[in-house]
Write a protein that holds these residues in place. Structure first.
Motif, mmCIF file in Angstrom:
data_model
loop_
_atom_site.group_PDB
_atom_site.id
_atom_site.type_symbol
_atom_site.label_atom_id
_atom_site.label_comp_id
_atom_site.label_asym_id
_atom_site.label_seq_id
_atom_site.Cartn_x
_atom_site.Cartn_y
_atom_site.Cartn_z
ATOM 1 N N GLN A 57 4.444 -2.560 -7.781
ATOM 2 C CA GLN A 57 5.316 -1.240 -7.351
ATOM 3 C C GLN A 57 4.994 -0.005 -8.052
ATOM 4 O OE1 GLN A 57 9.280 -3.033 -7.799
ATOM 5 N NE2 GLN A 57 8.862 -4.437 -6.060
ATOM 6 N N ASP A 58 4.631 -0.271 -9.351
ATOM 7 C CA ASP A 58 4.429 1.002 -10.410
ATOM 8 C C ASP A 58 3.151 1.753 -9.815
ATOM 9 O OD1 ASP A 58 6.707 0.550 -11.639
ATOM 10 O OD2 ASP A 58 5.854 -0.370 -13.522
ATOM 11 N N VAL A 59 2.207 0.793 -9.528
ATOM 12 C CA VAL A 59 0.870 1.421 -9.098
ATOM 13 C C VAL A 59 1.063 2.102 -7.705
ATOM 14 C CG1 VAL A 59 -1.392 1.040 -8.245
ATOM 15 C CG2 VAL A 59 -0.517 -0.098 -10.313
ATOM 16 N N THR A 60 1.662 1.450 -6.672
ATOM 17 C CA THR A 60 2.049 1.992 -5.484
ATOM 18 C C THR A 60 2.936 3.252 -5.592
ATOM 19 O OG1 THR A 60 1.887 -0.114 -4.491
ATOM 20 C CG2 THR A 60 2.919 1.405 -3.126
ATOM 21 N N ALA A 61 3.618 3.213 -6.403
ATOM 22 C CA ALA A 61 4.581 4.555 -6.463
ATOM 23 C C ALA A 61 3.642 5.857 -7.025
ATOM 24 C CB ALA A 61 5.826 4.345 -7.436
ATOM 25 N N LYS A 62 2.822 5.548 -7.881
ATOM 26 C CA LYS A 62 1.886 6.453 -8.585
ATOM 27 C C LYS A 62 0.935 6.866 -7.457
ATOM 28 C CE LYS A 62 -1.008 7.572 -12.502
ATOM 29 N NZ LYS A 62 -1.641 6.831 -13.545
ATOM 30 N N VAL A 63 0.370 5.999 -6.655
ATOM 31 C CA VAL A 63 -0.667 6.469 -5.569
ATOM 32 C C VAL A 63 -0.012 7.244 -4.475
ATOM 33 C CG1 VAL A 63 -2.389 5.786 -4.002
ATOM 34 C CG2 VAL A 63 -2.397 4.500 -6.359
ATOM 35 N N LEU A 64 1.528 6.849 -4.009
ATOM 36 C CA LEU A 64 1.964 7.386 -2.895
ATOM 37 C C LEU A 64 2.509 8.791 -3.497
ATOM 38 C CD1 LEU A 64 4.685 4.917 -1.801
ATOM 39 C CD2 LEU A 64 2.600 5.706 -0.511
ATOM 40 N N GLY A 65 2.476 9.139 -4.586
ATOM 41 C CA GLY A 65 2.637 10.471 -5.215
ATOM 42 C C GLY A 65 1.513 11.567 -5.136
ATOM 43 N N PHE A 85 2.107 -6.373 3.056
ATOM 44 C CA PHE A 85 3.297 -5.631 2.230
ATOM 45 C C PHE A 85 2.983 -4.184 1.634
ATOM 46 C CE2 PHE A 85 4.963 -10.032 1.540
ATOM 47 C CZ PHE A 85 6.259 -9.756 2.177
ATOM 48 N N ALA A 86 1.511 -3.896 1.516
ATOM 49 C CA ALA A 86 0.979 -2.728 1.027
ATOM 50 C C ALA A 86 1.023 -2.015 2.000
ATOM 51 C CB ALA A 86 -0.299 -2.954 0.166
ATOM 52 N N VAL A 87 0.559 -2.170 3.228
ATOM 53 C CA VAL A 87 0.677 -1.493 4.510
ATOM 54 C C VAL A 87 2.137 -0.864 4.847
ATOM 55 C CG1 VAL A 87 0.059 -1.345 6.984
ATOM 56 C CG2 VAL A 87 -1.496 -2.517 5.369
ATOM 57 N N ALA A 88 3.050 -1.992 4.709
ATOM 58 C CA ALA A 88 4.461 -1.586 5.012
ATOM 59 C C ALA A 88 4.863 -0.555 3.984
ATOM 60 C CB ALA A 88 5.295 -2.711 4.815
ATOM 61 N N ALA A 89 4.383 -0.688 2.642
ATOM 62 C CA ALA A 89 4.791 0.421 1.770
ATOM 63 C C ALA A 89 4.540 1.637 2.076
ATOM 64 C CB ALA A 89 4.369 -0.021 0.384
ATOM 65 N N HIS A 99 6.592 4.688 3.004
ATOM 66 C CA HIS A 99 6.404 5.473 1.996
ATOM 67 C C HIS A 99 7.572 5.179 0.978
ATOM 68 C CE1 HIS A 99 6.084 9.219 -0.536
ATOM 69 N NE2 HIS A 99 5.213 9.364 0.180
ATOM 70 N N ASN A 100 7.408 3.791 0.866
ATOM 71 C CA ASN A 100 8.400 3.169 -0.071
ATOM 72 C C ASN A 100 7.802 1.960 -1.209
ATOM 73 O OD1 ASN A 100 10.611 1.768 -1.370
ATOM 74 N ND2 ASN A 100 11.676 0.947 0.385
ATOM 75 N N GLN A 153 -0.220 8.040 1.226
ATOM 76 C CA GLN A 153 -0.178 6.991 1.831
ATOM 77 C C GLN A 153 -1.214 6.482 2.746
ATOM 78 O OE1 GLN A 153 3.235 9.496 4.043
ATOM 79 N NE2 GLN A 153 3.930 7.296 4.417
ATOM 80 N N TRP A 154 -2.341 7.286 2.872
ATOM 81 C CA TRP A 154 -3.300 6.945 3.442
ATOM 82 C C TRP A 154 -4.182 5.787 2.538
ATOM 83 C CZ3 TRP A 154 -4.765 6.959 8.561
ATOM 84 C CH2 TRP A 154 -4.053 7.797 9.195
ATOM 85 N N ILE A 155 -4.199 6.378 1.178
ATOM 86 C CA ILE A 155 -4.833 5.497 0.354
ATOM 87 C C ILE A 155 -4.227 4.167 0.258
ATOM 88 C CG2 ILE A 155 -5.426 5.369 -2.249
ATOM 89 C CD1 ILE A 155 -5.737 8.442 -2.231
ATOM 90 N N VAL A 156 -3.066 4.076 0.102
ATOM 91 C CA VAL A 156 -2.104 2.846 -0.046
ATOM 92 C C VAL A 156 -2.379 2.082 1.307
ATOM 93 C CG1 VAL A 156 0.009 1.891 -0.167
ATOM 94 C CG2 VAL A 156 -0.546 3.595 -1.721
ATOM 95 N N GLY A 157 -2.381 2.855 2.413
ATOM 96 C CA GLY A 157 -2.427 1.943 3.792
ATOM 97 C C GLY A 157 -3.898 1.446 3.810
#
Length: 258
Positions: A125-133, A202-206, A210-211, A138-142
């Protein structure tokens, strides 16, 4: 390199067997606060007599695995297609992964309890939150989630097709050992692939929502299997599959072509 590779497969087997056992405990009794991931497995070992000694041995064995993967990236792996660029690139990726795992285990053994024993869910979750910023986060996480999901499907399909045969010394096995290798290889690889594919979803859903809380590490991914219509029994199957993959890793320690 051969000794390091075989020791590394043995260490990987220990970790997967423990993760599977912890997941089974969660499925049958709620787990009592245990983490069904690498951190939970490391913590479980550390609590036992001589646990720190065992962690040092596991960490050193995983260093051997990392160095073997590095040698494959630099010089090619066993087999007629071992020098292909794609094979060497995959070996390089595995070198990075096992280097990180070895560092985590050795850091925990040295007294840094926040290293190897951290929650995979919080880290994810920490890594995902950082990348979403980031711009385009969003595209990178997706894309990363899709890649993980595809990797999980690829792992499961290769296991079902028994692609691992070409990496093992099948001629040295008795018929009974071959059956055991195929059972643990197919069942264990399929379960491992299912976990990766679900985590990728789950990463795609995040990314879509954007969560970062939608992103899950191994522990929460495994717990999500209890939320299916069949209740905890799907997690029981997956947990037994992870134990099987651990045993399959031990067969690799003995019969892998290195």
């Amino acid at each position: 390199m051969e000794a390091g590779a075989r020791a590394g497969f043995g260490a990987r087997g220990v970790i997967y067997v423990l993760v599977g056992a912890l997941a089974l405990q969660i499925a049958l009794s709620g787990g009592g606060g245990k983490q069904a991931d690498r951190g939970g497995a490391i913590g479980e070992i550390a609590e036992k007599p001589f646990g720190k000694v065992v962690l040092w041995l596991l960490g050193i064995a995983l260093v051997g695995m990392a160095l073997w993967r590095l040698s494959e990236a630099l010089f090619g792996s066993a087999g007629p297609d071992g020098a292909k660029a794609s094979k060497r690139a995959m070996a390089a990726g595995r070198f990075v992964f096992y280097s990180f795992v070895a560092y985590s285990v050795l850091s925990f053994a040295a007294g840094d309890s926040g290293s190897g024993g951290g929650s995979s869910d919080r880290q994810s979750q920490d890594v995902t939150a950082k990348v979403l910023g980031w711009p385009g986060g969003q595209w990178i996480v997706g894309v990363g989630g899709v890649a993980i999901a595809c990797a999980g499907i690829w792992i499961a399909v290769r296991a079902i097709m028994r692609k691992y045969h070409k990496h093992l010394k099948m001629a040295e096995m008795s018929q009974k050992v071959r059956r055991a290798v195929d059972f643990t290889g197919v069942f264990g690889g399929s379960a491992r692939g299912a976990v990766f594919a679900t985590a990728g979803g789950f990463a795609v859903a995040a990314a879509v929502k954007h969560n970062p809380d939608q992103s899950k590490g191994m522990d929460d991914t495994l717990r999500s299997f209890t939320e299916t219509p069949v209740g905890p029994w799907l997690l029981v199957v997956i947990a037994l599959g992870l134990v099987a993959f651990g045993i399959f890793s031990w067969f690799n320690a003995r019969y892998r072509k290195v």
